[in-house]
Scaffold this active site. Sequence first.
Site, mmCIF file in Angstrom:
data_model
loop_
_atom_site.group_PDB
_atom_site.id
_atom_site.type_symbol
_atom_site.label_atom_id
_atom_site.label_comp_id
_atom_site.label_asym_id
_atom_site.label_seq_id
_atom_site.Cartn_x
_atom_site.Cartn_y
_atom_site.Cartn_z
ATOM 1 N N ASP A 21 -51.391 -20.916 13.743
ATOM 2 C CA ASP A 21 -50.812 -20.072 14.790
ATOM 3 C C ASP A 21 -51.468 -20.431 16.117
ATOM 4 O OD1 ASP A 21 -49.268 -18.069 15.914
ATOM 5 O OD2 ASP A 21 -50.717 -16.483 15.470
ATOM 6 N N ASP A 60 -44.347 -21.166 17.847
ATOM 7 C CA ASP A 60 -45.804 -21.280 17.956
ATOM 8 C C ASP A 60 -46.544 -21.195 16.626
ATOM 9 O OD1 ASP A 60 -45.294 -18.630 17.436
ATOM 10 O OD2 ASP A 60 -46.619 -17.838 19.000
ATOM 11 N N GLU A 61 -45.831 -21.364 15.498
ATOM 12 C CA GLU A 61 -46.533 -21.286 14.205
ATOM 13 C C GLU A 61 -45.853 -22.169 13.168
ATOM 14 O OE1 GLU A 61 -46.196 -17.629 11.945
ATOM 15 O OE2 GLU A 61 -44.612 -16.927 13.273
#
Length: 431
Positions: A27, A152-153
Amino acid sequence: MSTPFPPGTPSPGPSAGGDIRRIAHLDMDAFFASVELLRYPQLKGLPVVIGGGRRTVDEALLASHGERALRFIPVAEFPLLKDYVGRGVITTATYAARQFGIGSAMGMMKAAKLCPQAIVLPVDFDEIRRFSRLFKSTIAEVAPLMQDRGIDEVYIDFTGVPGGQREGGRALARLIQRAIFEKTGLTCSIGVAPNKLLAKMASEFNKPNGISIVREADLQTLIWPLNVRKINGIGPKAGEKLARLGIQTIGELAALDRQFLISQFGKATGAWMHEVAWGRDDSPVVTESEPVSMSRETTFERDLHAVRDKAELGAIFTRLCEQVAADLQRKGYVARTIGIKLRYDDFRIATRDQTAPAYTDDARTIRKLAGLCLKRVPLEQRLRLLGVRASALVKAGEAPVHEQNWPSAQSGRAQTAPESIASYPLFPSWS
């Protein structure tokens, strides 16, 4: 005292090659804010919130400095949250801002009461997407078995990757962290565990820039004390119902009888809750998945009316259609169904879909189909949000040929829409 995973837990066991299964969840740390701090390093360590589109005050700030490097803009010149007026929500906030209780999805007006001195910056989606592609390609060079989970992960299968077994996966996690920082200047947090369920929880343990390892013997000490909402898939409603039953922690959930959970939540959900409370998850890391849909939407700074704000809404509507078309073209897909989403000033939501006789990624065609959808919804009220969505996707070049009348009939809604709505004066048509 640690308790090993109970018999029947599939995830911790060795893989087919004999290695212990190691799944990582990565993350990016305060991703939207961190990308902005690369441009404005003078704001590091300060409370900063990111949200909404570029405003007049943002344009004025950039214009006043012309070609001067962004890093030299004085901190005192940036707009502050206390001066923000509108209904925007926070996309993310720096860790300095989070100390005041500010979090993602919080209204900016509410956040202004918690931290009026916070600096507010708009979201630059083009830059965000560029950095998202960059950090993911960096990971893939080291560990190719990666599942995209959002901008974003990602999940990464460490199991058979060199270094993936050393120190429970910590060695490979450090390597990936270092590679991402060298390529992007950004930090990330990584959790490594026997499965995706536990890895996602572990990635939150040591933020920012942390690495957390959860082994099969750590269920009781590291996982069971956590609130049930930390389980990915237990949302607000389920969390509230569990709280009413006196269940706050994952350990308390694990202590419940499976049949009791089934009686409260249904067969599928109840059985799933029992499994995840015991750390069981055998879902694979899926390296490729076909998107179900692509969409763009925007929330207005002020309510807009279809007649009085026709020109402004028309420009926004056209831009959304163009953005959806560009997304389809960039990712190599075509769509057959185009939909719209409206949120009125009383927060009611209306959606409509229109299916075309042929697949398309053409902005003009998408605009035409979306316009047909608009003819089937009431437009007398002011609007808070407008969105355009493309679905029924296939890879470009693989679309089957359909022969239908244009436009296609829709399941009753188009046929029964009042004539006054169907002929309502819409946003300016595309000339």
